[in-house]
Design an enzyme around this catalytic site. Structure first.
Site, short mmCIF file in Angstrom:
data_model
loop_
_atom_site.label_atom_id
_atom_site.label_comp_id
_atom_site.label_asym_id
_atom_site.label_seq_id
_atom_site.Cartn_x
_atom_site.Cartn_y
_atom_site.Cartn_z
N GLY A 514 -1.70 9.13 1.29
CA GLY A 514 -1.83 9.25 2.75
C GLY A 514 -2.72 8.18 3.33
O GLY A 514 -3.89 8.43 3.65
N TYR A 515 -2.18 7.00 3.45
CA TYR A 515 -2.92 5.89 4.07
C TYR A 515 -2.39 5.62 5.48
O TYR A 515 -3.11 5.74 6.46
CB TYR A 515 -2.75 4.61 3.24
N SER A 548 5.50 8.52 1.00
CA SER A 548 6.54 8.67 -0.03
C SER A 548 6.33 9.95 -0.82
O SER A 548 5.20 10.27 -1.24
CB SER A 548 6.49 7.49 -1.01
N GLU A 631 -2.10 -0.57 -7.41
CA GLU A 631 -0.72 -0.57 -6.94
C GLU A 631 -0.11 -1.95 -7.08
O GLU A 631 1.01 -2.11 -7.51
CB GLU A 631 -0.65 -0.14 -5.47
C1 LIG Z 1 9.64 2.53 1.52
C2 LIG Z 1 8.25 2.63 2.02
C3 LIG Z 1 7.38 3.54 1.43
C4 LIG Z 1 6.09 3.66 1.91
N1 LIG Z 1 5.25 4.57 1.32
C5 LIG Z 1 4.02 4.75 1.81
C6 LIG Z 1 3.16 5.76 1.27
O1 LIG Z 1 3.54 6.46 0.33
N2 LIG Z 1 1.95 5.92 1.79
C7 LIG Z 1 1.49 5.15 2.81
O2 LIG Z 1 0.34 5.33 3.23
N3 LIG Z 1 2.26 4.17 3.37
C8 LIG Z 1 3.51 3.96 2.89
N4 LIG Z 1 4.31 2.98 3.43
C9 LIG Z 1 3.83 2.25 4.58
C10 LIG Z 1 3.51 0.77 4.36
O3 LIG Z 1 2.33 0.64 3.65
C11 LIG Z 1 3.45 0.16 5.78
O4 LIG Z 1 4.76 0.07 6.22
C12 LIG Z 1 2.77 -1.15 5.82
O5 LIG Z 1 1.39 -1.00 5.67
C13 LIG Z 1 3.06 -1.90 7.14
O6 LIG Z 1 2.68 -1.13 8.25
P1 LIG Z 1 3.68 -0.89 9.47
O7 LIG Z 1 4.93 -0.31 8.91
O8 LIG Z 1 2.97 -0.11 10.50
O9 LIG Z 1 4.03 -2.34 10.01
P2 LIG Z 1 3.25 -3.13 11.16
O10 LIG Z 1 1.80 -3.21 10.82
O11 LIG Z 1 3.62 -2.57 12.48
O12 LIG Z 1 3.88 -4.55 11.00
C14 LIG Z 1 5.15 -4.95 11.55
C15 LIG Z 1 5.40 -6.39 11.11
O13 LIG Z 1 4.39 -7.24 11.69
C16 LIG Z 1 3.75 -7.95 10.67
N5 LIG Z 1 2.34 -8.09 11.01
C17 LIG Z 1 1.48 -7.10 11.38
N6 LIG Z 1 0.29 -7.60 11.64
C18 LIG Z 1 0.36 -8.92 11.45
C19 LIG Z 1 -0.57 -9.99 11.53
N7 LIG Z 1 -1.82 -9.82 11.89
N8 LIG Z 1 -0.12 -11.21 11.26
C20 LIG Z 1 1.16 -11.43 10.88
N9 LIG Z 1 2.08 -10.46 10.76
C21 LIG Z 1 1.68 -9.22 11.04
C22 LIG Z 1 3.94 -7.15 9.39
O14 LIG Z 1 3.88 -7.95 8.22
C23 LIG Z 1 5.33 -6.58 9.60
O15 LIG Z 1 6.28 -7.53 9.22
C24 LIG Z 1 5.64 2.84 2.98
C25 LIG Z 1 6.51 1.92 3.57
C26 LIG Z 1 7.78 1.82 3.10
C27 LIG Z 1 8.69 0.82 3.74
#
Ligand SMILES: Cc1cc2nc3c(=O)[nH]c(=O)nc-3n(C[C@H](O)[C@H](O)[C@H](O)COP(=O)(O)OP(=O)(O)OC[C@H]3O[C@@H](n4cnc5c(N)ncnc54)[C@H](O)[C@@H]3O)c2cc1C
Length: 707
Positions: A514-515, A548, A631
């Site tokens: 839960g991050y 997940s 991880e």
């Molecule tokens: C299949 C899957 C399983 C997952 N499982 C887990 C889980 O079990 N537990 C959990 O806690 N999380 C989980 N996640 C979440 C994952 O860690 C996040 O999707 C990730 O941290 C990105 O956050 P966001 O989706 O909010 O994207 P955002 O932060 O909204 O980013 C959107 C886009 O903008 C880019 N971006 C954002 N900020 C910047 C910056 N400063 N400079 C350049 N580019 C930037 C990102 O790289 C991305 O391409 C999972 C994600 C997926 C896809």
């Protein structure tokens, strides 16, 4: 197995870096440096791979690679490459002992420099029919004729080792001294100024019988292998060059000001530098893996290293020019020298496309029109990887166990539950975790004190590979086993370890992470879920997302804000929270696959015991980041093995549809195969470094794996 250097190699690298930096900087390399070669010989580098019996140090390709990498970094202009990387391996592999005894001692001392003439571009894929020089009998001796257009260091080498075509269509290896009658050398104006070349015209050059150096069949067996070894050392040189391009670019963009600030502070520039690093570290991993293999499957590994290093160097050199702006286009600045060397290197020792074609032959079989000669050394020499005996026994044990247990009602799990298929047979896969536990296959790397088997990294890798090879299903318990458990072992209290580790090890307790939150993704420190201590319990209020396997889990580890009013990384705590309680609601989110592997998790005054905090209140960021380190390294290995199976399905599909001879398909499959091998090499490098350490290769691995 890794790119980690031994202490001796580290010392060699430091000496080489210091010596070349002071004697062979790029500026000197434009004009040559007379003293350089003498210094190189005095340092013993010319003796590195010459066997001790012939006056050398008898070290391996890995040590030569260390030298070549530093030499590539400094663009040093010396016969190091043509002698140590090219001539010496050829003699060692293909010449008789008598010839080695006569020639190698002087070469090992640097008193004699040699180059090689063996067909266009010195490609391991060239057959006897394409050799430039012909040899015919002349009494006891030989007469050589022909023109070799581009000979490395051909203007200065004391002799050339010439692989010539014999009258019977076979090959022979000859020693041709530069000063012999009939030898005409014509220095060339080469594109890469740091790598001099010359044409060698041989007109009726008469040689004594002893000038024939090979023993019967040695060239058939050894020439392609020797040139492939040189290709590997070229990859080392290219890794050094690519690393230098990044160093130069980072230094320049930090110093150059535009818009009132260093251009390095612009994210677009940072991303281009990061992309350079992705290429470099992938190539470095592939190189390390190939050097470690060094026999057996080495030619497969060489193909991966060769392609990755050639592409990395070209990419980094081209980016270096762009990111230096106008000055990058000038004669005085070094990026152009690297770019030219990178372009040069692509044409020699088998082009990247020729190596890809060899890979395609290996995984798809040869095309109907491919000849049966020495064109495809990787297909000829491919053999099972060399593993230590106990590792082989361990692999056999895993394979045998899998064959006996992944059967009956578990048979349907074969190859299921991998990426994109995570929800398949989830109930049965939970049971499977307990079967795994009964076999002692959970917690392989954990310390014995915590109920693990404390197996070395090599055996953990072997387990994952055999598990995937047997079609072992995607693991339901991997978040607990590979993320939480190492975190508890490092940061948990003895009570927490005793309470939570057994359930993970026995395959009965499943965990989720839960991050992420709606407002905290990439910016994880923006977390808003709150927690507070009240009535001897932690209470939680807030929302997690993308969690997940939350719907399959009993527990979640959560990072939440424990200090009211805190921002960023401060004031966070790491809690262990049971999911089965009234204050928790889990809502699945449908993914692009149509399945719902991840979820939203809502906390509405959810609770957990006061002692279910890992680290102290406020330590949450530190603990959470340590967990991400695990991880990046360990948890994905099992999954990446599934990709190999997917690739096999693609190969089968290409064959079934009759498109496996299509050059475009062959190239794409070869690239996929190379990509997977690189991913594996990256993972092995991380493991060799130690589980908790996060180096550039870990970041690159995570990046490549996710993509
Ligand atoms: C299949 C899957 C399983 C997952 N499982 C887990 C889980 O079990 N537990 C959990 O806690 N999380 C989980 N996640 C979440 C994952 O860690 C996040 O999707 C990730 O941290 C990105 O956050 P966001 O989706 O909010 O994207 P955002 O932060 O909204 O980013 C959107 C886009 O903008 C880019 N971006 C954002 N900020 C910047 C910056 N400063 N400079 C350049 N580019 C930037 C990102 O790289 C991305 O391409 C999972 C994600 C997926 C896809």
């Amino acid at each position: 197995m890794s790119a980690a250097l031994t202490e001796e190699q580290q010392a060699l690298q430091e000496t080489a870096a210091a010596y070349l930096a002071s004697h062979a900087n790029a500026r000197a390399s434009r004009d040559g440096d007379q003293a350089l070669w003498q210094g190189i010989a005095e340092l013993g580098w010319t003796a590195v791979i010459v066997p001790e019996a012939f006056g050398g140090l008898g070290l391996g390709l890995a040590e030569a690679a260390v030298l070549l990498e530093e030499s590539g970094r400094q663009l040093s202009r010396s016969p190091l490459f043509s002698s140590v990387a090219l001539a010496h391996p050829l003699l060692v592999r293909c010449a008789t002992d008598t010839a080695c005894q006569r020639l190698l001692p002087a070469m090992a001392e640097g008193r004699c420099t040699a180059t090689v003439i063996a067909g266009p571009g010195l490609s391991p894929f060239v057959g006897a029919g394409e050799l430039d020089i012909r040899a015919r009998r002349d009494g006891d001796g030989w007469v050589l004729d022909g023109l070799a257009c581009q000979v490395l260091d051909g203007d200065t080498a004391d002799m050339a080792l010439v692989v010539a075509r014999l009258e019977d269509g076979g090959m022979g290896l000859f020693e041709v001294a530069a000063g012999l009658a009939g030898v005409t050398r014509s220095p060339l104006e080469a594109w890469d100024l740091t790598r001099p070349q010359a044409g060698w015209q041989l007109d009726g050059v008469r040689l004594a019988a002893e000038a024939r150096l090979d023993s019967p069949g040695s060239l058939d067996d050894g020439l392609a292998g020797a040139l492939a070894a040189t290709a590997l050392l070229l990859a080392a040189e290219q890794v050094g060059g690519a690393a230098r391009c990044i160093e130069l670019t980072v230094a320049y963009t930090r110093e150059r000001q535009q818009f009132g600030r260093p251009v390095a502070t612009f994210q677009a520039v940072k991303h281009r530098c990061a992309q350079m690093m992705v290429h470099l570290e992938s190539a470095r991993s592939a190189l390390g893996s190939a050097l470690a293999a060094n026999s057996g499957a080495a030619l497969d590994e060489i193909a991966v290293a060769r392609v990755q290093a050639a592409e990395a160097y070209r990419f980094c050199a081209a980016e270096a020019i762009q990111l230096h702006g106008g000055v990058g286009f000038t004669w005085e600045y070094d990026p152009q020298l690297h770019f030219k060397r990178a372009q040069w290197g692509r044409q020699w020792f088998g082009t990247p496309d020729a190596w890809r074609a060899a890979v395609a032959d290996r995984v798809l079989g040869q095309t109907a029109d491919a000849s049966e000669d020495a064109r495809h050394p990787s297909a000829q020499h491919a053999a099972a990887p060399v593993h230590a005996i106990d590792e082989q026994a361990f692999r056999a044990e895993v394979a045998d166990w899998m064959a006996r247990h992944l059967t009956g009602r578990f048979e349907v799990l074969r190859h299921r539950g991998g990426p994109g298929d995570e929800t398949a047979h989830s109930e049965l896969r939970r049971e499977w975790e307990q079967v795994m536990a009964s076999g002692g296959w959970i917690g392989l790397g954990w310390p014995r004190a915590h109920g693990g088997r404390e197996l070395p990294v090599s055996l953990q890798v072997a387990f994952h590979e055999e598990y995937a090879r047997a079609g072992g299903p995607g693991r339901m318990g991997h978040i607990g086993e590979t993320l939480l458990a190492p975190t508890l072992i490092d940061f948990g209290t003895p009570e927490q370890q005793q309470r939570f580790l057994p359930g993970i090890r026995e395959g009965t307790a499943f965990w989720c992470q839960g991050y992420s939150e709606p407002g905290a993704g990439s910016d994880l420190a923006a977390i808003r879920t709150r927690c507070w201590l009240e009535d001897g319990k932690w209470h939680l209020q807030g929302q997690k997302v993308w969690t997940s396997l939350a719907h399959e889990s009993e527990w979640i580890f959560v990072i939440a804000r424990s200090t009211p009013g805190s921002v960023g990384r401060e004031g966070l705590s790491f809690l262990l929270v049971p999911l089965n309680q009234p204050g928790v609601e889990i809502r699945p989110i449908r993914q692009m696959t149509g399945e719902a592997e991840f979820n939203e998790v809502f906390f509405d005054d959810a609770c957990t015991a006061a002692e279910c905090i890992v680290g102290a209140p406020g330590d949450g960021w530190k603990v959470a980041m340590a967990l991400l380190g695990y991880e990046r390294g360990l948890s994905t290995l099992g999954q990446q093995m599934h990709f190999s199976h997917e690739l096999q399905l693609l190969i089968d599909a290409a064959r079934a549809r009759g498109v496996d001879h299509d050059p475009g398909i062959r190239r794409r499959i070869a690239d996929a195969w190379i990509g997977l091998r690189t991913l594996r090499a990256n993972a092995l490098r991380i493991f060799a470094r130690g589980e908790a350490a996060v180096g550039p290769e870990a970041l690159v691995y995570k990046y490549a794996w996710s993509n």
